[in-house]
Design a protein around this motif. Structure first.
Motif, PDB file in Angstrom:
ATOM      1  N   PRO A 264      17.883   2.140 -35.896  1.00  0.00           N
ATOM      2  CA  PRO A 264      18.276   2.686 -34.587  1.00  0.00           C
ATOM      3  C   PRO A 264      18.010   1.780 -33.393  1.00  0.00           C
ATOM      4  N   ASN A 265      17.067   0.857 -33.476  1.00  0.00           N
ATOM      5  CA  ASN A 265      16.760  -0.003 -32.333  1.00  0.00           C
ATOM      6  C   ASN A 265      17.447  -1.359 -32.392  1.00  0.00           C
ATOM      7  N   GLN A 266      18.425  -1.474 -33.278  1.00  0.00           N
ATOM      8  CA  GLN A 266      19.167  -2.718 -33.433  1.00  0.00           C
ATOM      9  C   GLN A 266      20.585  -2.541 -32.902  1.00  0.00           C
ATOM     10  N   HIS A 267      21.012  -3.516 -32.133  1.00  0.00           N
ATOM     11  CA  HIS A 267      22.367  -3.498 -31.566  1.00  0.00           C
ATOM     12  C   HIS A 267      23.008  -4.848 -31.870  1.00  0.00           C
ATOM     13  N   LEU A 268      23.746  -4.908 -32.964  1.00  0.00           N
ATOM     14  CA  LEU A 268      24.463  -6.119 -33.347  1.00  0.00           C
ATOM     15  C   LEU A 268      25.864  -5.986 -32.776  1.00  0.00           C
ATOM     16  N   MET A 269      26.180  -6.862 -31.824  1.00  0.00           N
ATOM     17  CA  MET A 269      27.372  -6.691 -31.014  1.00  0.00           C
ATOM     18  C   MET A 269      28.314  -7.881 -31.149  1.00  0.00           C
TER      19      MET A 269
ATOM     20  N   LEU B 159      20.645  -7.429 -30.116  1.00  0.00           N
ATOM     21  CA  LEU B 159      19.653  -6.922 -29.179  1.00  0.00           C
ATOM     22  C   LEU B 159      18.746  -5.960 -29.935  1.00  0.00           C
ATOM     23  N   THR B 160      17.444  -6.211 -29.873  1.00  0.00           N
ATOM     24  CA  THR B 160      16.455  -5.362 -30.528  1.00  0.00           C
ATOM     25  C   THR B 160      15.587  -4.722 -29.456  1.00  0.00           C
ATOM     26  N   ILE B 161      15.425  -3.416 -29.532  1.00  0.00           N
ATOM     27  CA  ILE B 161      14.588  -2.669 -28.600  1.00  0.00           C
ATOM     28  C   ILE B 161      13.247  -2.424 -29.291  1.00  0.00           C
TER      29      ILE B 161
ATOM     30  N   GLY C 198       2.236   0.133 -22.274  1.00  0.00           N
ATOM     31  CA  GLY C 198       3.231   0.864 -23.052  1.00  0.00           C
ATOM     32  C   GLY C 198       4.664   0.445 -22.783  1.00  0.00           C
ATOM     33  N   THR C 199       4.837  -0.781 -22.342  1.00  0.00           N
ATOM     34  CA  THR C 199       6.174  -1.280 -21.999  1.00  0.00           C
ATOM     35  C   THR C 199       7.084  -1.367 -23.217  1.00  0.00           C
ATOM     36  N   THR C 200       8.303  -0.946 -23.028  1.00  0.00           N
ATOM     37  CA  THR C 200       9.360  -1.202 -24.012  1.00  0.00           C
ATOM     38  C   THR C 200      10.040  -2.491 -23.595  1.00  0.00           C
ATOM     39  N   ARG C 201      10.256  -3.356 -24.573  1.00  0.00           N
ATOM     40  CA  ARG C 201      10.902  -4.634 -24.297  1.00  0.00           C
ATOM     41  C   ARG C 201      12.093  -4.799 -25.222  1.00  0.00           C
ATOM     42  N   SER C 202      12.920  -5.759 -24.909  1.00  0.00           N
ATOM     43  CA  SER C 202      14.022  -6.079 -25.803  1.00  0.00           C
ATOM     44  C   SER C 202      13.998  -7.565 -26.113  1.00  0.00           C
TER      45      SER C 202
END
Length: 150
Positions: free
Chosen positions: A50-55, A69-71, A79-83
């Motif tokens: 779910p956190n992978q975006h292959l575009m 793009l990986t979230i 607690g930062t979310t990064r990509s």
């Protein structure tokens, strides 16, 4: 020139993507466009995460660019979310057209949409033109990367 579409990868895109991955001195050493089996298995794994975006970027029915793009949610930085942006490739015929900027801007916008406070990427030390490109887009060479091949 037709409109640009940025969308998720489907199986039919894989040959074009692998062709772009192999179309430089580094990729020529590590990619195998003649056997797509491992790439198709990887597409299945990436597509189900779910956190992978292959575009891909598509214009007039042709795949002309790609990135992943990986979230990553995390505890550090309060607690930062990064990509992480990886495997950015632009078809040779499209380099210098602004497509790379559009793809990276898509990734930045999607990162914001996903609640990320930081976007990071790595680039091989030999890719000096890519380094200048990322710096023009506001990225800073702030860390030293390490890899361990298994």
């Amino acid at each position: 020139m037709g409109d640009l579409e940025i969308r998720r990868v489907v199986a039919e895109d894989v040959p074009a993507i692998v062709g772009m991955l192999a179309d430089d001195p580094l990729g020529a050493q590590r990619e195998s466009p003649d056997d797509l089996t491992p790439y198709m298995a990887a597409l299945d794994r990436v597509s189900s995460a779910p956190n992978q975006h292959l575009m891909v970027a598509v214009r007039d029915g042709s795949v002309i660019g790609t990135l992943q793009l990986t979230i990553i949610p995390g505890l550090s930085r309060k607690g930062t979310t990064r990509s992480i942006i990886e495997a950015v490739r632009i078809h040779a015929d499209e380099r210098g057209s602004g497509l790379g900027t559009q793809l990276i801007q898509w990734a930045i916008d999607e990162s914001r949409r996903q609640g990320c406070a930081l976007v990071q990427l790595t680039s091989d030390t030999s890719r000096t033109e890519a380094h200048r490109f990322y710096e023009r887009l506001g990225f800073e060479a702030s860390h030293v990367g390490f890899k361990l091949h298994l």
